[in-house]
Design a protein around this motif. Structure first.
Motif, PDB file in Angstrom:
ATOM      1  N   UNK A 204       0.808  -1.229   0.000  1.00 13.54           N
ATOM      2  CA  UNK A 204       0.000   0.000   0.000  1.00 13.54           C
ATOM      3  C   UNK A 204       0.831   1.265   0.000  1.00 13.54           C
ATOM      4  N   UNK A 205       2.052   1.195   0.531  1.00  7.13           N
ATOM      5  CA  UNK A 205       2.795   2.416   0.795  1.00  7.13           C
ATOM      6  C   UNK A 205       3.207   3.169  -0.474  1.00  7.13           C
ATOM      7  N   UNK A 206       3.142   2.531  -1.636  1.00  4.24           N
ATOM      8  CA  UNK A 206       3.569   3.189  -2.868  1.00  4.24           C
ATOM      9  C   UNK A 206       2.407   3.667  -3.728  1.00  4.24           C
ATOM     10  N   UNK A 207       1.192   3.625  -3.194  1.00  2.00           N
ATOM     11  CA  UNK A 207       0.037   4.019  -4.000  1.00  2.00           C
ATOM     12  C   UNK A 207       0.163   5.451  -4.516  1.00  2.00           C
ATOM     13  N   UNK A 208       0.747   6.328  -3.708  1.00  3.35           N
ATOM     14  CA  UNK A 208       0.773   7.740  -4.086  1.00  3.35           C
ATOM     15  C   UNK A 208       1.746   8.053  -5.213  1.00  3.35           C
ATOM     16  N   UNK A 209       2.605   7.089  -5.584  1.00  5.50           N
ATOM     17  CA  UNK A 209       3.486   7.320  -6.737  1.00  5.50           C
ATOM     18  C   UNK A 209       3.060   6.486  -7.940  1.00  5.50           C
ATOM     19  N   UNK A 368      20.778  15.010  -2.083  1.00  6.70           N
ATOM     20  CA  UNK A 368      20.400  14.466  -3.388  1.00  6.70           C
ATOM     21  C   UNK A 368      19.648  13.167  -3.151  1.00  6.70           C
ATOM     22  N   UNK A 369      18.538  13.001  -3.861  1.00  7.19           N
ATOM     23  CA  UNK A 369      17.724  11.794  -3.727  1.00  7.19           C
ATOM     24  C   UNK A 369      17.542  11.169  -5.102  1.00  7.19           C
ATOM     25  N   UNK A 370      17.796   9.886  -5.202  1.00  6.87           N
ATOM     26  CA  UNK A 370      17.676   9.180  -6.460  1.00  6.87           C
ATOM     27  C   UNK A 370      16.329   8.514  -6.627  1.00  6.87           C
ATOM     28  N   UNK A 371      16.252   7.618  -7.586  1.00  5.39           N
ATOM     29  CA  UNK A 371      15.052   6.824  -7.843  1.00  5.39           C
ATOM     30  C   UNK A 371      15.427   5.348  -7.762  1.00  5.39           C
ATOM     31  N   UNK A 372      14.440   4.514  -7.477  1.00  8.31           N
ATOM     32  CA  UNK A 372      14.727   3.103  -7.262  1.00  8.31           C
ATOM     33  C   UNK A 372      13.660   2.231  -7.890  1.00  8.31           C
ATOM     34  N   UNK A 373      13.992   0.958  -8.024  1.00  9.33           N
ATOM     35  CA  UNK A 373      13.076  -0.034  -8.568  1.00  9.33           C
ATOM     36  C   UNK A 373      12.778  -1.074  -7.499  1.00  9.33           C
ATOM     37  N   UNK A 374      11.490  -1.385  -7.330  1.00  9.93           N
ATOM     38  CA  UNK A 374      11.088  -2.420  -6.396  1.00  9.93           C
ATOM     39  C   UNK A 374      11.333  -3.782  -7.038  1.00  9.93           C
ATOM     40  N   UNK A 398       9.458  21.005  -1.677  1.00 15.38           N
ATOM     41  CA  UNK A 398       9.574  20.994  -0.211  1.00 15.38           C
ATOM     42  C   UNK A 398       8.257  21.295   0.487  1.00 15.38           C
ATOM     43  N   UNK A 399       7.303  21.872  -0.234  1.00 16.05           N
ATOM     44  CA  UNK A 399       5.955  22.026   0.333  1.00 16.05           C
ATOM     45  C   UNK A 399       5.172  20.727   0.201  1.00 16.05           C
ATOM     46  N   UNK A 400       5.210  20.128  -0.981  1.00  6.96           N
ATOM     47  CA  UNK A 400       4.495  18.880  -1.195  1.00  6.96           C
ATOM     48  C   UNK A 400       5.066  17.746  -0.355  1.00  6.96           C
ATOM     49  N   UNK A 401       6.323  17.876   0.077  1.00  5.23           N
ATOM     50  CA  UNK A 401       6.940  16.852   0.917  1.00  5.23           C
ATOM     51  C   UNK A 401       6.197  16.685   2.239  1.00  5.23           C
ATOM     52  N   UNK A 402       5.492  17.721   2.680  1.00  8.61           N
ATOM     53  CA  UNK A 402       4.705  17.622   3.910  1.00  8.61           C
ATOM     54  C   UNK A 402       3.436  16.800   3.713  1.00  8.61           C
ATOM     55  N   UNK A 403       3.036  16.580   2.470  1.00  9.35           N
ATOM     56  CA  UNK A 403       1.796  15.849   2.177  1.00  9.35           C
ATOM     57  C   UNK A 403       2.050  14.364   1.947  1.00  9.35           C
ATOM     58  N   UNK A 404       3.201  14.014   1.396  1.00 10.72           N
ATOM     59  CA  UNK A 404       3.458  12.632   1.007  1.00 10.72           C
ATOM     60  C   UNK A 404       4.251  11.921   2.102  1.00 10.72           C
ATOM     61  N   UNK A 405       4.431  10.611   1.949  1.00 15.74           N
ATOM     62  CA  UNK A 405       4.981   9.796   3.030  1.00 15.74           C
ATOM     63  C   UNK A 405       6.461   9.481   2.895  1.00 15.74           C
ATOM     64  N   UNK A 406       7.063   9.824   1.775  1.00 18.82           N
ATOM     65  CA  UNK A 406       8.474   9.531   1.585  1.00 18.82           C
ATOM     66  C   UNK A 406       9.016  10.291   0.397  1.00 18.82           C
ATOM     67  N   UNK A 407      10.346  10.269   0.249  1.00 16.08           N
ATOM     68  CA  UNK A 407      10.972  11.094  -0.788  1.00 16.08           C
ATOM     69  C   UNK A 407      11.826  10.310  -1.765  1.00 16.08           C
ATOM     70  N   UNK A 408      12.086   9.034  -1.502  1.00 18.82           N
ATOM     71  CA  UNK A 408      12.839   8.257  -2.469  1.00 18.82           C
ATOM     72  C   UNK A 408      14.162   7.743  -1.933  1.00 18.82           C
ATOM     73  N   UNK A 425      16.987   9.665  16.536  1.00 17.86           N
ATOM     74  CA  UNK A 425      17.390   8.313  16.902  1.00 17.86           C
ATOM     75  C   UNK A 425      16.182   7.385  16.900  1.00 17.86           C
ATOM     76  N   UNK A 426      15.673   7.128  15.705  1.00 17.14           N
ATOM     77  CA  UNK A 426      14.537   6.226  15.518  1.00 17.14           C
ATOM     78  C   UNK A 426      14.894   5.229  14.418  1.00 17.14           C
ATOM     79  N   UNK A 427      14.018   4.270  14.212  1.00 16.97           N
ATOM     80  CA  UNK A 427      14.230   3.282  13.150  1.00 16.97           C
ATOM     81  C   UNK A 427      13.150   3.351  12.088  1.00 16.97           C
ATOM     82  N   UNK A 428      12.428   4.449  12.051  1.00 17.75           N
ATOM     83  CA  UNK A 428      11.458   4.660  10.981  1.00 17.75           C
ATOM     84  C   UNK A 428      11.235   6.162  10.831  1.00 17.75           C
ATOM     85  N   UNK A 429      11.323   6.653   9.610  1.00 11.47           N
ATOM     86  CA  UNK A 429      11.052   8.060   9.347  1.00 11.47           C
ATOM     87  C   UNK A 429      12.182   8.992   9.692  1.00 11.47           C
ATOM     88  N   UNK A 430      13.331   8.438  10.130  1.00  8.02           N
ATOM     89  CA  UNK A 430      14.451   9.296  10.516  1.00  8.02           C
ATOM     90  C   UNK A 430      15.000  10.061   9.323  1.00  8.02           C
TER      91      UNK A 430
END
Length: 499
Positions: A204-209, A368-374, A398-408, A425-430
């Motif tokens: 489900x986590x990739x529905x927005x892309x 810098x953020x790249x792109x990836x293949x599942x 950087x505004x739309x980044x507040x709406x979506x769940x990840x950046x790549x 110091x977390x293991x998710x969303x850091x």
């Protein structure tokens, strides 16, 4: 007049008899409005309960027409039953919705519910709404109670729903409500529903892309951006200059791999990083977070064979992934740029690191953020395939980044900038938290071709999250968004420095 009007979609609830039966005697219901689109067959409303029932035909019930729908509501409250089959209200559910709305003065009330999966009933708790819960994917369940007067007031203060919206009418309304009024969750299961989406969290986590949702995403970005402008948290595409290079770095770049108990995949990940062909010096820093399987043994063997592999074991035992990143980034081993590689993933070619640093040099970029293949464990591409986050733009990323769940991925950082704040110091969303903070001040560069393989297998930490864990992660990210949103408002108000 009875206080509640129920609004529901006919095509989403073709058999509404169970829901209507759950109203019992409908003591608090003034009327039921069945929404139907022009292509929907009419329904027989002759078997009425003790309230008025009528149909309202609209082209886009959850788009711009939502204001028109609410205009038809004569009672104090509207109970929206959102698209999705099989909702049945629990005992005295309407009374509970109503009493909480009256007691708290909330403009919108939602509740936990029960899932009925083929007769197997399980609890489905939701999470509380925060200031930063501005993502359009926030889960309110299937039933919402709206205060009609407060909705009217929100429209007066902040404008009506934009006439061109096809999908985002409710999203637009709840963002406007959240500016001046409370949105409250009732932590009790007030209804039962049949689950609509039974996919695992990793699917489900990739529905927005998904490219098929591109029109939807553009509309939602527009709604979110207007909201940020209304509340003073919007950032124009004007960026701070990068800080002067105060640190001396022996190397140009480091690949950073935090790891714990990945004996099955860590060798491949490390060799993928070590095999990079680059025009500059680099090393690979593996932060081994006290693994209890063969991971440490494997890394020790590899470090004897490769002099540019740094195997670090932290002194602390309270570190998450972000904490392990901090160990690498603040060490003397770290290069000027730090590039991410997860311990169960791979770079897609020997030139990934070269491409990341080349993009930095095109900058000035702080990240810098790249792109990836599942892919699956055997590197076979699986849906949705390429994740390139083309929703990112220099003008509004950087505004739309507040709406979506990840950046790549992969994510690369200019280390002098990252050292200003470190990672939580977390293991998710850091990494998401770090990217939001960096983007507040500095520009982020993007690579839209695939340079990374994200493996999906049974050992992934996010492959199939339990609901409680998924809720905890979502709540954390909403908290991160809250902090960042408030900081951007203070920045625009001149209450804090820009960098």
């Amino acid at each position: 007049m009875k206080p509640i009007t129920i609004v529901m979609m006919t095509e989403s609830h073709p058999d509404s008899s169970a829901f209507i039966d759950s109203l019992e005697k409908a003591e608090s219901v003034h009327q039921i409005i069945f929404l139907k689109q022009s292509s929907t067959e009419g329904r027989d409303l002759s078997d009425n309960p003790a309230c008025e029932m009528r149909a309202l035909e609209l082209d886009s019930p959850l788009g711009a027409n939502l204001a028109e729908i609410l205009g038809e509501v004569a009672s104090d409250y509207a109970l929206l039953v959102l698209p999705g089959p099989g909702v049945v209200l629990g005992q005295r559910a309407l009374e509970r919705f109503l009493s909480v709305a009256v007691d708290t003065g909330a403009a919108m009330v939602y509740s936990d519910f029960l899932d009925d999966a083929g007769g197997e009933i399980s609890g489905h708790p939701l999470i509380d709404y925060q200031t930063g819960s501005i993502r359009d994917s926030f889960d309110f369940g299937s039933v919402l109670l709206l205060d009609k007067k407060k909705a009217d007031e929100a429209f007066r203060r902040h404008g009506n729903i934009e006439p061109d919206l096809r999908f985002g009418g409710l999203y637009d309304l709840r963002l406007k409500l959240s500016i001046d009024f409370e949105i409250r969750r009732i932590p009790e299961p007030l209804y039962t529903r049949v689950p609509v989406d039974r996919r695992a969290s990793g699917e489900r986590q990739f529905d927005y892309v998904d490219p098929r949702q591109r029109e939807y995403q553009i509309e939602m970005e527009s709604v979110a951006t207007r909201h940020l402008k209304r509340i003073g948290a919007y950032l124009a595409p004007e960026f701070e200059p990068l800080p002067e290079a105060a640190d001396d770095f022996a190397l140009a770049a480091s690949v950073v791999i935090p790891v714990r108990n990945r004996e099955r995949t860590v060798r491949e990940a490390v060799l993928s990083a070590l095999s990079q062909q680059a025009s500059f010096d680099f090393n690979v820093i593996v932060v081994d977070n006290h693994s209890t399987d063969r991971t440490s043994e494997i890394l020790s063997e590899l470090s004897k064979e490769h002099e540019n592999l740094v195997h670090l074991i932290p002194n602390r035992r309270d570190l998450g992934i972000g904490g392990c990143w901090n160990v690498a980034v603040f060490s003397d081993y770290c290069g000027r740029y730090a590039v991410q590689l997860d311990s169960d993933d791979l770079y897609s070619g020997a030139d990934t690191l070269e491409k990341m640093i080349a993009k930095f040099n095109e900058g000035p970029y702080a990240m810098v953020i790249g792109s990836y293949t599942i892919v699956d464990f055997d590197l076979k591409e699986i849906p949705p395939g390429l994740i390139d986050h083309r929703e990112w733009t220099r003008e509004n990323g950087r505004n739309n980044a507040l709406r979506i769940n990840g950046l790549g991925a992969p994510r690369g950082f200019l280390v002098p900038v990252l050292r200003q704040t470190g990672l939580p110091n977390t293991s998710y969303g850091e990494d998401y938290a770090a990217a939001l903070r960096i983007s507040r001040s500095y520009e982020i560069g993007r690579i839209y071709e695939s340079i990374y393989y994200a493996r999906r297998w049974e050992g992934n930490s996010d492959a199939a999250l339990p609901l409680a864990t998924s809720n905890r992660y979502d709540s954390y990210k909403d908290g991160v968004r809250t902090i960042e949103l408030l900081a951007r408002k203070r920045l625009n108000d001149g209450e804090m420095g820009r960098a």
